[in-house]
Write an enzyme that holds these catalytic residues in place. Sequence first.
Site, PDB file in Angstrom:
ATOM      1  N   SER B  59      -2.893   1.808 -15.270  1.00 32.28           N
ATOM      2  CA  SER B  59      -3.689   1.573 -16.540  1.00 32.28           C
ATOM      3  C   SER B  59      -3.995  -0.087 -16.600  1.00 32.28           C
ATOM      4  O   SER B  59      -3.377  -0.672 -17.189  1.00 32.28           O
ATOM      5  CB  SER B  59      -2.851   2.088 -17.778  1.00 32.28           C
ATOM      6  OG  SER B  59      -3.750   1.554 -18.915  1.00 32.28           O
ATOM      7  N   GLU B  60      -5.136  -0.484 -15.921  1.00 31.55           N
ATOM      8  CA  GLU B  60      -5.192  -1.607 -15.979  1.00 31.55           C
ATOM      9  C   GLU B  60      -5.597  -2.379 -17.032  1.00 31.55           C
ATOM     10  O   GLU B  60      -5.302  -3.467 -17.689  1.00 31.55           O
ATOM     11  CB  GLU B  60      -6.543  -2.046 -14.798  1.00 31.55           C
ATOM     12  CG  GLU B  60      -6.396  -1.845 -13.358  1.00 31.55           C
ATOM     13  CD  GLU B  60      -6.223  -0.258 -12.994  1.00 31.55           C
ATOM     14  OE1 GLU B  60      -6.786   0.437 -13.834  1.00 31.55           O
ATOM     15  OE2 GLU B  60      -5.494  -0.073 -11.955  1.00 31.55           O
ATOM     16  N   ASP B  85     -11.015  -4.670  -7.006  1.00 31.37           N
ATOM     17  CA  ASP B  85     -11.752  -3.783  -7.194  1.00 31.37           C
ATOM     18  C   ASP B  85     -11.583  -2.970  -8.452  1.00 31.37           C
ATOM     19  O   ASP B  85     -12.369  -2.519  -8.919  1.00 31.37           O
ATOM     20  CB  ASP B  85     -12.030  -2.880  -6.047  1.00 31.37           C
ATOM     21  CG  ASP B  85     -11.961  -3.533  -4.742  1.00 31.37           C
ATOM     22  OD1 ASP B  85     -13.339  -3.690  -4.074  1.00 31.37           O
ATOM     23  OD2 ASP B  85     -11.111  -4.469  -4.225  1.00 31.37           O
ATOM     24  N   PRO B  89     -11.430  -1.661 -15.125  1.00 29.40           N
ATOM     25  CA  PRO B  89     -11.137  -1.259 -16.417  1.00 29.40           C
ATOM     26  C   PRO B  89     -10.514  -2.104 -17.457  1.00 29.40           C
ATOM     27  O   PRO B  89     -10.218  -2.027 -18.771  1.00 29.40           O
ATOM     28  CB  PRO B  89      -9.950  -0.165 -15.970  1.00 29.40           C
ATOM     29  CG  PRO B  89     -10.395   0.204 -14.713  1.00 29.40           C
ATOM     30  CD  PRO B  89     -10.913  -1.121 -14.033  1.00 29.40           C
ATOM     31  N   HIS B 129     -11.846  -1.833  -1.709  1.00 34.04           N
ATOM     32  CA  HIS B 129     -10.814  -2.583  -1.492  1.00 34.04           C
ATOM     33  C   HIS B 129     -11.473  -3.811  -0.854  1.00 34.04           C
ATOM     34  O   HIS B 129     -10.607  -4.453  -0.171  1.00 34.04           O
ATOM     35  CB  HIS B 129      -9.927  -1.891  -0.367  1.00 34.04           C
ATOM     36  CG  HIS B 129      -9.399  -0.504  -0.892  1.00 34.04           C
ATOM     37  ND1 HIS B 129     -10.036   0.684  -0.991  1.00 34.04           N
ATOM     38  CD2 HIS B 129      -8.097  -0.317  -1.661  1.00 34.04           C
ATOM     39  CE1 HIS B 129      -9.315   1.591  -1.767  1.00 34.04           C
ATOM     40  NE2 HIS B 129      -8.042   1.148  -1.938  1.00 34.04           N
TER      41      HIS B 129
END
Lengths: 410, 337
Positions: B59-60, B85, B89, B129
């Site tokens: 959970s960024e 990347d 969020p 990535h």
Amino acid sequence: MSNRAKLSLYVPEPNARPGERPGFEHFEIPAAGAVRCPDIGAPERELRDLPYTLIRVLDDQDAAVGPWDPKLSTDTMIAGLRAMMLTRTFDDRLFRAHRQGKTSFYMKSTGEEAIGAAQSLALDEGDMSFPTYRVLSWLMARGYPLKDLVNQIFNNAEDPLQGRQLPILYSARDYGFYSLSGNVGSRFGHAVGWAMASAYSEDDKIALAYIGEGTTAEGDFHEALTFASVYHAPVILCVTNNQYAISSHAGIAGADETTFAAKAIGYGIPGLRVDGNDFLAVWAATEWAAERARSNRGATLIEFFTYRAEGHSTSDDPTKYRPADEPSAWPLGDPLDRLKRHLIAIGAWDEERHAALAAELDTAVRAAVKEAEKIGTLGKSKPPVEQMFEGVFEEPDWRLIEQRREVEGL
Amino acid sequence: MPSMNMIQALNSALDVMLERDPKVLIFGEDVGYFGGVFRVTDKLQEKHGLKRCFDAPISEGGIIATAIGMGAYGLRPVPEIQFADYILPAFDQLVSEAARLRYRSGGEFWAPITVRSPYGGGIFGGQTHSQSPEAIFAHITGLKTVIPSNPYDAKGLLISSIECNDPVIFLEPKRLYNGPFDGRHDQQVKPWAGHPDAEVPEGHYTVPLGKAAVVREGEAVTVLAYGTMVHVALAGIEDSGVDAELIDLRSIVPLDIDTIVESVKKTGRCVILHEASRYGGFGGELTALVQERCFHWLEAPVERVAGWDTPYPHAFEWDYFPGPKRLATALHKVMQD
């Protein structure tokens, strides 16, 4: 495809629109005192009935009843009543100041004053609340200077936030009131992080976060609950369900299918659903959750069931989307009125003292507005322009220094 | 002095800061027991304890939100986002909260967080990535953005970032984790061992933020680069035979404008090299700054060599990645103008 029934998109609608009769009959409102009060050490799995009922203390005869009665002293209740009355007086006065062109924006918290007032008084000085823009009563209960509030609203030369922030998006660290921001929900997780930091530091402080029922739809809500659950963060996560997010009724945020308190169940934390217009119930639930947090039992989610009695903001006209008489039909009444009647019922208050307090608070608010006006209203007075470039970083970089010189040279 | 690759140097910086300051803590996806998918946090949990370096939910947004709350409390969190990347969020948290907290609160609260994240391409990472998102952070007032290009700087800049009271986006070129990569993808990649910048002191030291490094002195043209592109630039300059001056910006916010301007005034020409796509890239800002401040000294238009304005592709890795050949071509072009 052809043999199957056609699908149909469901869009929730409120029970009443403008011109219709307010429709609150479907709300199940248990009698005051009817809900059990479990031990704070009870495991979450034994608490799963609580999110589907409504904790209430003040009954229809103005008595405090049942196991959630916090048994507050008269002085404490009068302090709460005072904070709520001050909030409402201030709201009315500053709403008017907006209409008089003294500021660009204002938001009232009418009908929701019990929540911030009770929680502000119930928590300790070092605890930190992470407010929404509708919890002014937190500051009122802690005696934040009225003049500074008005200076912020007028963005004048003595604005404590140096003219950088929209009116009412206060920050008051010394009053346990975290910096507000216009984007909703994004501070709900900060409270969890703050609480984790307190636990990490082996401190005894807890955090309390507010979010509106509309904003529970943001990802921030899920993130905060996940982290609060995973790390047993000492935090009280509060959903203020005032039935409306601007024009959208709570059904658009999911209220038709479940309660907001029940969202706690999926995260494995206790969920309480509380009469938000009942000062004593708000206090009791907060104290219960605070004790759990302080004893390392982790987070609690509390839904405060209340009603946004006025428009969303000075830019909103609620009669365009709900019945004009809906506020008066709200079944949980008015939080000020209910606490006042209780105090009178127990012989600790009377109409005379109430009128005297109302007059005193009105005078205090008028005086604060007048003093702030002397400094200046929006556009008539502002902090020094170099303040625009301060606080971006701890120390301004070359860009900010150059740009400040450019502005000063104009 | 021990020789370290960039991973070891970053690990050493974190180790030093955990030892030195009890307010420093590390969390992120897989950073705890496992030590990180790139080993940057290897053994830190074992050495400093579960509470100092721990795993986070995927959970960024939650990672950065809680880090900001910890920072407001008074800690110095160093959260990790597994790949740059996947930082998006958390974009609202970084832009609307971390970057603005000090400003909007009149200095009552601030977010002394350092967000570490591996970035950049050249590793067949495909679309998610390989990205280089520095320009979107450079545009955000209130954030600092730091990008090292070698082990010595990586450790010193990371320590400076952690000690900084402003929020820092610390982008680690994963292509450089194990060795300097000059874009000559058909040749064997050398490890860091033996490289002068791989000599890294064990203890505490800093490399200041906002201070560029002149990697190669030259008279003919100034090349501005950062991250992996510093090594690509050295190869491109060598291939071109042009006597270029190479500046490693090291931090793009705050930017060392003085070193850039001084160099361009000397050379009269400038080429900017970055992996990120060109349109709206940080090269545009650098071009404007050089043009504004060196107009009368410029003998040719400023050139930009950058990734194409496409998502980062997989099969076309070396057609997309701006290698030494593209830089050499640009150097010849500015010398002819």
